[in-house]
Design a protein around this motif. Structure first.
Motif: not given
Length: 681
Positions: A275-279
């Motif tokens: 899972x990846x979410x932009x900072x």
């Protein structure tokens, strides 16, 4: 176990979390129709539905899930079936209050949020295995189910637990690890401050103490917590495997969940997913995305992986949740694909009207199909269909960055020489320098075989086992180029300073040792005179740190002009065997690292790509053909020479320069040798 095919066959997997339990049945029909319109071929189901499946202890209702799976299958949509054990139901906590997580300060965490029970709770472990087993027995042969998804984001939000269950389990784990109290006392250095143990019953997790606690104890507790979470996963995985043959995964949070050792976890899954979410606060968060994607591919051993979650636009849990602008979702998705992902999934399919994540973006927003986000989702589905030939192709890197979770756990404990020295900052700085230079990297554990890499970078190897240091030394002896940053090779696996002092295990490889750390005051900076062989001297600005170095054969290529180490060596290069060992004893920014890395590339036989800043090019290598993905993160049109071939997104033939509009992506399919992201064929 080897699986015959990807979960969605020859296609790129595309979809997201689907939570039909949040909606009336009439919405389900609309959902599957719109999924087909968007090109969705895989959805994750059931991840937070424990209370709706096991409505009371041992009492199961599968009727709604039967209906959902049948409906999805009838419309050609495959299912990644989740075990809902990340969120035990209210009846569980009412029946087993002793299974609740206890925070370090003694706060007992209750029901009403996302999260799991104590990973050390026997009652939780039994209940989790029971529901996983029942789900697998019922759906192992359902034609919709192509993959199993255990739990959700282990380590988030629960990474540590200080309950009585954890106290007992920690003692058991330590007894298995050390066998005797004498060995435990030696490993923890308990002779310091009179912490000697004479009874296992006196050993506990690192509870709050009057001043800083035992760092070796804290390091072992971090290892224990990771072990307990992984044991929960393994128990569910094995319960599923008793009935089912489909691949089993759990979604990692690469570079965002510091309590998990990703290399250890990757050995336990059949397919790596992330899972990846932009900072939002990071103005260059596309670089952080690339780092996470490279890390995920690396722990997968180079095999294709699945992006299990990312967002179509804003998330809801950061201080300022910045929405993605037009084209950004596609750039993000295809950047993951460029770096090895064969699945592009989102959280979630339909935006929730209620609950804590109602402001989180989704594939189908609250406003519906009239939205820009929906139009971009449909367009992305079309892009991924056109990119199906990329599936299975692999990224090859000729440079590597060392990644060791245990070292990071140790480095980030209290009472280090400077609060400004954090592993995450140095990893990102060196990674971004390589990224800007167009050098594609793998992340590797220091114990791995390094012989396939021309360059290995150690930005933050505070804890370095002697065996791993020997591995790095052999790498240099055999012709490799090693670059080591400051505050590395300081302690062993017990957080004890190496015999012989700081950097001692790498003395042969680097030709230098550290006599004393010389950290700088907050806000102070220093100047380094950089004078590489055959080049013009330049000055570089550094901050945070200097070392008092003693040379043992190394050549000085950078000297401190000022600061506590004024006149002393700042950057060194050492010929050892057939290779070169570089040491950078201060903190240089990304721009300041450019001339240093340029010299290191020369030793390693690498060449920067020469691409404009924020134009990203990565090559995936297939069977007799390559796929060159070029991403323009800038606000201007760029022209890039990618060679000759077929541009898959535009379905056009390319014979030379490709024009990539601002914020757009091109994917070239070619049967001729192409330069990879590392500038090598």
């Amino acid at each position: 176990m080897t699986f015959a095919s990807w979960p969605t066959g020859g296609a790129i997997s595309f979809g997201g979390d689907y939570n039909p339990e949040q909606w009336p049945r009439e919405v389900w029909q609309e959902d599957v129709a719109l999924m087909r319109e968007a090109g969705v071929n895989l959805v994750s189901v059931g991840i937070f539905s424990w209370g709706l499946i096991e409505v009371a202890e041992g009492e199961f209702d599968f009727s709604w899930l039967d209906e959902v799976l049948d409906l999805l299958h009838a419309h050609g949509i495959a299912v990644d079936l989740g075990t809902p054990t990340a969120s035990p139901p209210a009846w569980f906590f009412a029946t087993y209050p002793q299974a609740r997580v206890v925070a370090k300060d003694g706060t007992v965490l209750g029901f009403g949020s996302r999260g799991m029970a104590s990973p050390s709770s026997p009652e939780y472990r039994a209940a989790a295995v029971r529901i996983a087993s029942r789900l697998a027995a019922r759906y192992a042969h359902h034609p919709a189910v192509v993959m199993w998804h255990v739990h959700n984001e282990y380590g988030a939000p629960v990474g540590e637990d200080f309950s009585q269950n954890a106290v007992v389990a920690f003692r058991e784990w330590l007894r298995a690890r050390y066998e005797s109290l004498d060995a435990l006392n030696a490993a923890w250095g308990t002779a310091f401050w009179g912490q000697h143990y004479t009874d296992w019953a006196h050993v506990s997790p690192p509870h709050p103490t009057p001043t800083v606690g035992n760092p070796a104890q804290k390091l072992d507790f971090a290892r224990f917590c990771d072990h307990q979470l992984r044991a929960c996963y393994i128990a569910e995985r094995d319960a599923i495997r008793a009935h089912a043959t489909q691949p089993i995964t759990t979604n990692f949070m690469a570079n965002e969940c510091p309590t998990t050792d990703l290399f250890a976890w990757a050995r336990e899954v059949d397919v790596v997913s992330n899972d990846h979410y932009l900072t939002a606060a990071d103005e260059r968060n596309h670089v952080g995305l690339a780092l996470a994607a490279d890390l995920t591919r690396s722990v997968a051993g180079g095999a294709p992986w699945i992006l299990m979650e990312h967002s179509t636009s804003a998330v809801n849990w950061q201080p300022r949740n910045v929405a993605k602008r037009a084209g950004e979702m596609a750039r993000n998705s295809l950047a993951h694909l460029a770096r090895g992902a064969d699945g592009i999934l989102f959280f979630q399919w339909r935006a929730s009207r209620s609950g804590a994540e109602k402001f989180h973006s989704a594939m189908l927003p609250h406003v519906g199909t009239s939205s820009r986000v929906w139009r971009e989702v449909v367009e992305l589905g079309g892009h991924l269909r056109a990119l199906a030939p990329v599936r299975g192709a692999r990224v090859r890197a000729q440079a590597a960055i060392l990644w060791d979770a245990e070292s990071f756990w140790a480095q980030d404990l209290e009472w280090r020489p400077s609060v400004d020295v954090r592993h995450k900052e140095r990893v990102r700085a060196y990674y971004e320098r390589l990224w800007r230079d167009g050098v594609t990297v793998d992340f590797v554990h220091p114990s791995q075989d390094l012989s396939g890499y021309r360059l290995v970078v150690a930005p933050a190897s505070y804890l370095l086992r002697q065996a791993d240091a020997d591995n790095l030394t052999r790498y240099v002896e055999d012709g490799g180029t090693l670059l080591v940053s400051f505050f590395s090779a300081v302690v062993d696996e017990h957080d004890a300073v190496h015999a012989g002092g700081y950097l001692a295990p790498l003395r042969d490889a680097l030709g230098v040792e550290v006599e004393e750390f010389l950290p700088l005051r907050a806000g102070d900076s220093a100047t380094v005179r950089w004078a590489p062989e055959g080049g013009e001297p330049v000055t570089l600005t550094a901050d945070v740190w200097q070392d008092d170095l003693v040379l043992h054969g190394a050549q000085v290529v950078g000297t401190y002009v000022d600061g506590p180490a004024a006149g002393g060596p700042a950057i060194t290069r050492h010929a050892h065997g057939a290779g070169q060992g570089w040491y950078v004893s201060t903190r240089l920014g990304i721009d300041e690292l450019a001339p240093v890395l340029a010299a290191v590339y020369t030793d390693a036989g690498l060449e920067p790509s020469g691409l404009p800043l924020d134009v990203e090019v990565v090559t995936r290598h297939g069977d007799g053909e390559d796929f060159v993905v070029a991403i323009n993160h800038t606000a201007d049109e760029v022209k890039v020479d990618l060679g000759a071939g077929q541009e898959l997104l535009g379905a056009t033939t390319v014979t030379g320069t490709v024009v990539i509009p601002a914020g757009s992506v091109a994917v070239l399919r070619t049967t001729t040798p192409q330069l990879g992201g590392d500038g090598q064929p």
